[in-house]
Design an enzyme around this catalytic site. Structure first.
Site, PDB file in Angstrom:
ATOM      1  N   GLU A  82      46.367  52.562  40.999  1.00  0.00           N
ATOM      2  CA  GLU A  82      45.334  53.046  40.566  1.00  0.00           C
ATOM      3  C   GLU A  82      44.977  53.247  39.167  1.00  0.00           C
ATOM      4  OE1 GLU A  82      42.750  57.306  41.447  1.00  0.00           O
ATOM      5  OE2 GLU A  82      44.252  56.650  42.846  1.00  0.00           O
ATOM      6  N   LYS A 262      44.805  65.712  45.660  1.00  0.00           N
ATOM      7  CA  LYS A 262      45.077  64.042  45.743  1.00  0.00           C
ATOM      8  C   LYS A 262      45.357  63.662  44.092  1.00  0.00           C
ATOM      9  CE  LYS A 262      43.842  59.571  45.287  1.00  0.00           C
ATOM     10  NZ  LYS A 262      43.432  58.972  44.164  1.00  0.00           N
ATOM     11  N   ASP A 278      61.234  59.370  49.101  1.00  0.00           N
ATOM     12  CA  ASP A 278      60.122  59.247  50.033  1.00  0.00           C
ATOM     13  C   ASP A 278      58.681  60.035  49.610  1.00  0.00           C
ATOM     14  OD1 ASP A 278      58.659  59.000  52.411  1.00  0.00           O
ATOM     15  OD2 ASP A 278      60.353  59.575  53.592  1.00  0.00           O
ATOM     16  N   HIS A 375      37.465  56.078  33.494  1.00  0.00           N
ATOM     17  CA  HIS A 375      37.828  55.207  34.882  1.00  0.00           C
ATOM     18  C   HIS A 375      36.971  53.624  34.463  1.00  0.00           C
ATOM     19  CE1 HIS A 375      39.920  57.197  37.868  1.00  0.00           C
ATOM     20  NE2 HIS A 375      38.935  58.366  37.750  1.00  0.00           N
TER      21      HIS A 375
END
Length: 422
Positions: A82, A262, A278, A375
């Protein structure tokens, strides 16, 4: 449909895929082959991680430098695709490095496994039976726990839990573990199966024995703090207050909290993946913890107290630095070396800091310049790569769209003008 796919060679698997699913067979096969490692031994290592492998799927591997954690400098490896995540982490590290750095401490390290079973008999008799065999259940795992006990781990306790109010006839053996520097999944599951075998008697039907990825007693805390006037170059108090309000909104509004958390996991998962742990288990446990009181909330807290801005995270993290991919995957091993060969507790602290840093970067952007500014640069580059722009075209378009809103159609149109000379 196909029978015996797993028994085919890698080349045969690829040929079958190409024949049945690829629109451009040669191009599809070439793409798979491009990602196969030229080192045959290394490729075989990767092939043997999972089943039916036909190639490798690359995720960028990067470094966020200049983290100061408990007075010790770190360069943190991150595996993530990302845009802006690594840049945000690095900027946050620099920001807090000049303000005392991050403080982190492990609160507890207990992990959980459960034997789920049904019983329709007298509850008091079941309790008496459990108490009579509890020590035997622990000793039934001696052949599994011997080495772990030498390292300070092993079974902490076994409880009989009555869950019949939630589900008819449902009980469980709730087993707590310490696993040292190992994540301990295989160890815990092996112990649980041995316990289940020893616990069986008439009337007890064991449904399953499995560890839990919800580890609310395996907690780590990370925090940062600075004087309010150090928070932002101008109007520091206003921006600090907006930041606190943003966290409070995430604490009461689940629609915001999910995106908020998130962003935290952007940082956490990237480090967890880079170290061969994991990330799916970590994410599941973190989100469950966010909803522990019945509503999904922010994993971070922010406050202004006595002229200081304080920002923290408390999160469950079950991590290991020995065993599994941490000792098999070459890049995972290198990540551990970059992190100065941390213990499991130290890795918990590093990962929690990465999550806190990511959340800080996102909230600071949201409450000041807006999230899109950071971004846009990477978004622009992704579009240019999709349109197969060359280096010169990228330079021209990057300059033309500096500070402007980026969209695929606008970039495509501008690129067309450059290529046609209009």
């Amino acid at each position: 449909m196909i029978k015996g796919f797993s028994k085919l060679s890698k080349a045969e698997k690829i040929d079958w895929l190409a024949e049945n699913f690829f629109h451009e067979k040669i191009k599809g096969i070439d793409t798979l082959n491009q990602y196969v490692n030229e080192d045959a031994d290394l490729q075989q290592l990767h092939d043997e991680f999972i089943e039916n492998t036909i190639s490798n799927f690359y995720v960028p591997y990067a470094i966020a430098p200049n983290f100061l954690i408990n007075g010790k400098p770190y360069a943190i490896p991150m595996a993530i695709e990302e845009s802006s995540v690594v840049a945000a982490a690095a900027l946050t590290a620099k920001f807090w490095g000049s303000r005392g750095g991050f403080k982190a401490n492990v609160i507890s390290t207990t992990k959980i496994g459960q034997v789920h079973f049904t019983y329709e008999g007298d509850k008091d008799e079941l309790q008496d039976y459990f108490l009579s065999v509890k020590n035997d259940l622990i000793h039934a795992t001696d052949h599994i726990t011997a080495n772990m006990r030498k390292r300070g781990g092993g079974i902490v306790d076994i409880e009989l839990r009555d869950r019949t109010k939630a589900l008819e006839h449902y009980f469980q053996l709730h087993v707590s573990f310490e696993t040292g520097d190992s994540m301990g999944a295989n160890f815990i599951n092996s112990c649980l199966e041995a316990i289940a075998d020893s616990f069986r008697k008439e009337g007890i039907l064991v449904v399953m024995s499995i560890l839990s990825n919800y580890v609310p007693q395996c907690l780590v805390r990370a925090e940062v703090s600075c004087k309010i006037e150090e928070f932002f170059p101008n109007d520091a108090e206003m921006y600090a207050l907006k930041f606190v309000q943003a966290v409070e909104i995430a604490n009461v509004e689940p629609y915001r909290a999910v995106t908020h958390n998130k962003g935290i996991m952007n940082g956490i998962d990237a480090v967890v993946l880079a170290t061969g742990n994991d990330f799916r288990a970590v994410a599941a446990g973190a989100h469950a913890y966010a909803a522990k009181d019945g509503q999904y909330r922010s994993l971070t807290k922010a406050e202004i107290v006595d002229g200081y801005f304080n920002f923290s995270i408390e999160i469950p993290l079950s991590l290991g630095t020995v065993g599994g991919l941490t000792k098999l995957h070459p890049l995972a091993k290198l990540s551990m070396e970059i992190l100065q060969r941390p213990t499991a507790k130290e890795l918990m602290q590093i990962v929690a800091v990465a999550g806190l840093a990511q959340n800080f970067a996102a909230l600071r952007a949201l409450t000041t310049t807006g999230i899109q500014q950071g971004h846009m640069k990477m978004h622009l580059m992704n579009i240019l790569n999709q349109l197969e722009a060359n280096v010169h075209e990228k330079e021209l378009i990057s300059e033309a769209f500096r500070g402007k809103t980026v969209s695929h159609s606008a970039i495509a149109e501008h690129l067309h003008l450059i290529r046609t000379g209009h």
